[in-house]
Design an enzyme around this catalytic site. Structure first.
Site, PDB file in Angstrom:
ATOM      1  N   CYS A 343       0.891  -1.321   0.085  1.00 47.79           N
ATOM      2  CA  CYS A 343       0.095  -0.108  -0.242  1.00 47.79           C
ATOM      3  C   CYS A 343       1.155   0.886   0.039  1.00 47.79           C
ATOM      4  CB  CYS A 343      -1.046   0.140   1.195  1.00 47.79           C
ATOM      5  SG  CYS A 343      -2.065  -1.716   1.027  1.00 47.79           S
ATOM      6  N   GLU A 344       1.174   1.403  -1.143  1.00 51.34           N
ATOM      7  CA  GLU A 344       2.465   2.473  -1.430  1.00 51.34           C
ATOM      8  C   GLU A 344       2.836   2.865  -2.528  1.00 51.34           C
ATOM      9  OE1 GLU A 344       4.414   4.175   1.415  1.00 51.34           O
ATOM     10  OE2 GLU A 344       4.602   2.884   3.088  1.00 51.34           O
TER      11      GLU A 344
END
Ligand SMILES: *Cc1c(COP(=O)(O)O)cnc(C)c1O
Length: 420
Positions: A343-344
């Site tokens: 989640c980046e």
């Protein structure tokens, strides 16, 4: 030169189809070629034939025990930067008198362990460290052999995060301060000055910066002799030779060696080198499986099961790694970002890459990931660290098991006051 090649559109590592290993161990995994590792080390050692030298593999590039063991058995020494690497190196069978210890932040316990082991040399990075090592050696009744890491202020023309020999970097001591350091060191009871050390950076693709650095080290050596009567036995020129990830053309090993050989011929010193990337980089790949294709607003995404926690280099250094299909298909090509599940937005393996049309289930090989690949991986997003596999001819062996979910919480403990 490496041993990852296609036979009838199938990617092989030596004589084993990569697909076969993927089916057996699952994805993602790192895959290393024994023949490539052996060949690289041998070629490196041979390039320096003719002068007294010791090749100390820079452990931090890849600390897998199988790789360390292979190198130890081939007469290689080790360059370590932590107590953990000393431990691994000893487990792999490196003789202590072939171990050099670099790094700006050595702790007392790490220094003590290295003193007790009787390593060849500490590469000192500050006067504070010199004083501490003298003290510890005194307490343990030893003499510490040392070199001072000098900072020749040479621009290696590489990524700013991996250039280390500039005045603005935290590494080393500039020449004038180093002279004072040597003066101090030569008067300390538990210190034996034996070397000058220098490491100017990594992924360096020209010979010039190495030549410049050596010139600077040599003149320091002459000054130490004439001003203080210090006899330098070892010149450690560090690592840093670059490899081909994409379109780089680094000097050949012969050209690289030439930068040192001529200049050292007439000197009674032993040359130490600390290659990392050049020995292991092209000897490893990361194998990942495609999960999904996704059409964004103005971009195509290929979502794979390996992320920045498994291979940090693209995110950290904007590094380029070629990405090849494990089975070559007769398809059209698209331009896409290859991204992971993390989640980046920085979680990518490749940006705007021209790739064969792959779909869910296909396997991709991220090339040249043998150096600074697995060692920089983490458990971010509670992702178990991946397996590592080594191939020799037609055999393969899992040299590190994939972590399990149980491994993820190993060592964690709930405080009793949570139940209050
Ligand atoms: C990282 C490092 C090396 C190895 O660098 P490569 O670019 O991988 O060859 C050698 N010496 C020191 C002190 C290092 O920090």
């Amino acid at each position: 030169m490496h041993h990852f090649t296609y036979r009838e559109n199938q990617l092989y590592c030596e004589d084993v189809p990569v697909q076969t290993i993927a089916a057996a161990v699952g994805t993602p995994f790192y895959l290393y070629s024994h023949a490539t590792l052996t060949r690289h080390l041998k070629a490196f050692q041979e390039a320096f034939e003719g002068i007294d030298h010791l090749v100390c593999f820079s452990a931090k590039a890849n600390t897998n025990l199988a790789i360390l063991k292979l190198f130890a058995a081939s007469g290689c020494g080790l360059d370590i930067v932590s107590g953990g690497e000393l431990y691994r190196g000893r487990q792999a069978g490196f003789a202590p008198d072939r171990i050099v210890y670099s790094g700006v932040g050595k702790r007392i316990d790490e220094i003590d362990d290295a003193l007790k082991a009787g390593i060849l040399m500490f590469n000192l990075e500050s006067v504070d460290e010199l004083k501490l090592i003298d003290q510890r050696a005194g307490r343990l009744n030893r003499r510490a052999r040392v070199a001072i890491r000098v900072n020749p202020d040479v621009d290696p023309k590489t990524h700013p995060y991996i250039s280390t020999g500039l005045k603005k970097n935290k590494f080393g001591i500039d020449t004038e301060a180093a002279i004072e350091g040597y003066r101090l060191a030569s008067g300390l009871e538990h210190i034996e000055v034996i070397g000058i050390d220098c490491h100017i950076g990594s992924q360096i693709t020209e010979a010039g910066p190495f030549e410049d650095a050596l010139k600077s080290v040599k003149s320091l050596m002459i000054r130490l002799k004439s001003e203080m009567g210090i006899d330098i036995k070892y010149i450690d020129m560090g690592g840093g030779l670059g490899i081909t990830y994409g379109d780089e053309s680094p000097p050949s090993l012969k050209e690289y060696a030439k930068a040192f050989l001529k200049s050292l011929e007439d000197m009674a010193v032993s040359l130490i080198l600390e290659p990392g990337r050049v020995l292991v980089g092209n000897a490893g790949i990361l194998v990942t499986r495609v999960l999904y294709n996704k059409a964004g607003q103005d971009k195509q995404f290929i979502i794979v099961d390996a992320g920045m926690n498994d291979l940090l280099r693209p995110t950290l250094y904007n590094a380029f790694h070629a990405i090849e299909p494990v089975v070559r298909l007769d398809t059209s090509f698209t331009v896409a970002d290859v991204v992971g599940p993390i989640c980046e937005s920085g979680d990518f393996l490749a940006l705007d890459r021209n790739l064969a049309d792959v779909t869910g289930g296909d396997l991709l090989a991220v090339m040249s990931t043998g150096a600074y690949g697995f060692v920089m991986s983490s458990n971010y997003c509670s992702r178990p660290r991946v397996a590592e596999v080594m191939v020799k001819n037609d055999q393969y062996h899992v040299v590190k098991q994939r972590e399990t979910y149980a491994d993820l919480i190993r060592g964690e403990s709930l405080p009793p006051f949570l139940d209050d």
